[in-house]
Design an enzyme around this catalytic site. Structure first.
Site, PDB file in Angstrom:
ATOM      1  N   TRP A  98       0.598  -1.488   0.429  1.00  0.00           N
ATOM      2  CA  TRP A  98       0.182  -0.121   0.169  1.00  0.00           C
ATOM      3  C   TRP A  98       0.795   1.397   0.201  1.00  0.00           C
ATOM      4  CZ3 TRP A  98      -4.168  -1.559  -1.638  1.00  0.00           C
ATOM      5  CH2 TRP A  98      -5.185  -2.652  -1.392  1.00  0.00           C
ATOM      6  N   ASP A 165      -2.016   7.013   5.993  1.00  0.00           N
ATOM      7  CA  ASP A 165      -2.555   6.285   6.199  1.00  0.00           C
ATOM      8  C   ASP A 165      -2.708   5.061   7.001  1.00  0.00           C
ATOM      9  OD1 ASP A 165      -5.067   4.573   4.480  1.00  0.00           O
ATOM     10  OD2 ASP A 165      -2.736   2.943   3.399  1.00  0.00           O
ATOM     11  N   LYS A 189     -11.844  -1.428   6.634  1.00  0.00           N
ATOM     12  CA  LYS A 189     -11.077  -2.268   7.558  1.00  0.00           C
ATOM     13  C   LYS A 189     -11.348  -1.911   9.443  1.00  0.00           C
ATOM     14  CE  LYS A 189      -8.267  -3.251   3.752  1.00  0.00           C
ATOM     15  NZ  LYS A 189      -7.832  -2.773   4.169  1.00  0.00           N
TER      16      LYS A 189
HETATM   17  C1  LIG Z   1      -7.136  -1.983   2.191  1.00  0.00           C
HETATM   18  C2  LIG Z   1      -5.862  -0.773   2.393  1.00  0.00           C
HETATM   19  C3  LIG Z   1      -5.349   0.073   1.690  1.00  0.00           C
HETATM   20  C4  LIG Z   1      -7.095   0.139   0.042  1.00  0.00           C
HETATM   21  O1  LIG Z   1      -8.730   0.710   0.286  1.00  0.00           O
HETATM   22  P1  LIG Z   1      -8.887   1.175  -0.616  1.00  0.00           P
HETATM   23  O2  LIG Z   1     -10.475   1.259   0.340  1.00  0.00           O
HETATM   24  O3  LIG Z   1      -9.818  -0.365  -1.621  1.00  0.00           O
HETATM   25  O4  LIG Z   1      -7.905   1.621  -1.652  1.00  0.00           O
HETATM   26  C5  LIG Z   1      -5.185   1.136   1.787  1.00  0.00           C
HETATM   27  N1  LIG Z   1      -4.129   1.029   2.327  1.00  0.00           N
HETATM   28  C6  LIG Z   1      -4.008   0.212   3.719  1.00  0.00           C
HETATM   29  C7  LIG Z   1      -3.592   0.283   4.748  1.00  0.00           C
HETATM   30  C8  LIG Z   1      -4.659  -0.475   3.508  1.00  0.00           C
HETATM   31  O5  LIG Z   1      -5.554  -1.703   4.494  1.00  0.00           O
END
Ligand SMILES: *Cc1c(COP(=O)(O)O)cnc(C)c1O
Length: 354
Positions: A98, A165, A189
């Site tokens: 990511w 993020d 998540k």
């Molecule tokens: C799942 C995830 C993403 C991607 O998220 P989307 O909403 O599917 O674009 C980005 N960063 C992290 C740390 C993730 O766990």
């Protein structure tokens, strides 16, 4: 009984799901579904207002920040962040796929410095000995590496502003928001169902990037319109509001942090004790949200049998990501101590058979 260890979309507290389902059938006793009313109705406005207020209250967001509910997932933020914040140069800590995807987008807008990377070790640790250049617009970090099971569980001390993020560990621990110019998280998540991304931005750093930004990709649009420039994802926002109510009722982030530590301790200590398994990442960097483990080499052939055994006992979603293999038990906020104990019992009973 099912225990849901899926990495995302993932388990949510049952009451949150039930209340969301009720609102879809009949919202506020209106005789109408949440899904069929105007997003500009006062009933929905109350939902987004409460969701925003709860984010601010629970995360203790200081004055001067806006809370946004956007579409596009965390993946769109990979591009929106540099679009809005990268003036000349940005630093990125490469701790996984990511993080790398975020870096790739940033390169479209300016110079990107990779301050450190654990790619050569398949991201099994968080790099520690690095310094951040001070002439960057921001340092971007990924606080929890969902795929590999590593986590930066405290706010770093760096001489620059941070952007994070936090898709897979937001609302699992207290955060010093004042250290960040922006925090973003795809909701699926730890916050809500898929479809909404929560973004917390510091207002006074917006508008500095020397470029035209398309309306929908400009954070100022969404700040000005209270996330209502266009139709927001109403049902996921409602679900987020319910989940935030639940987090608050449980005691907020202190309680979430305590629970996360207890859950992780239960599972990791069994991984370390059990002769069949081993963890895949450096102990000090172990994620409290995604617990990755594999069969010890001499028991490699038991991977599929253990998976089947655990599945039969009600464990759901424990298959590891293909880039790590083995198993991954995601223990987000809604996972119970009982669920972790059930997984451990599975591991013990399976060991006893071998
Ligand atoms: C799942 C995830 C993403 C991607 O998220 P989307 O909403 O599917 O674009 C980005 N960063 C992290 C740390 C993730 O766990």
């Amino acid at each position: 009984m099912k225990y849901n260890f899926t990495a995302g979309p993932c388990m949510l507290n049952r009451t949150v799901i039930e209340n969301t389902a009720k609102a879809i059938l009949d919202f506020n006793g209106m005789g109408l579904s949440l899904a069929e009313i105007s997003h500009r109705s006062k009933d929905f406005q109350a939902v987004i207002d409460e969701a925003e207020a709860l984010v601010k209250e629970i995360l203790e967001v200081p004055e001067g920040y806006s809370v946004l509910f956007l579409g596009g997932g965390a993946s769109l933020e990979f591009c929106m962040i540099p679009y809005n914040f990268l003036i000349k140069k940005a630093a990125y800590l490469n701790t996984g796929v990511w993080a790398k995807k975020a870096m790739k987008e940033a390169k479209l807008f300016g110079e990107v410095v990779e301050v450190a990377s654990s790619a050569d070790a398949n991201y099994t640790f968080i790099p520690k000995d690095w310094t951040c250049p001070t002439d960057v617009d921001y340092l971007h970090i990924t606080t929890n590496n969902t795929i590999y099971g590593t986590e930066i569980r405290k706010d770093l001390d760096v001489p620059v502003r941070m952007i994070a993020d936090m898709s897979s560990d937001i609302f699992s621990r207290p955060v010093d928001v004042s250290k960040y110019d922006a925090i973003y998280a795809g909701a699926q998540k730890n916050l809500s169902m898929a479809g909404v991304t929560v973004v917390i931005v510091k207002n006074d750093v917006l508008g500095r990037a020397p470029r035209e930004i398309p309306t929908m990709l400009d954070y100022r649009t969404h700040v000005d319109k209270g996330s209502m420039f266009n139709t927001p994802p109403v049902v996921p926002i409602y679900c987020a509001m319910e989940n935030l109510r639940w987090i608050k009722s449980m005691g907020g982030l202190k309680a979430m942090d305590e629970l996360a530590k207890r859950r992780a301790e239960i599972v990791y200590s069994e991984i370390d004790r059990n002769k069949l398994f081993r963890g895949t990442v450096k102990e000090e960097d172990r994620s409290l949200m995604n617990i990755c483990f594999v069969m010890n080499d001499e028991y490699a052939e038991l991977e599929k049998p253990f998976f089947d055994f655990a599945t039969e006992r009600g464990m759901v979603g424990i298959k590891g990501h293909r880039s790590v293999g083995g198993f991954r038990a995601s223990t987000y906020n809604a996972m119970t101590i009982e669920g972790c104990e059930a997984l451990v019992k599975c591991m013990k009973d399976f060991e006893a058979q071998h």
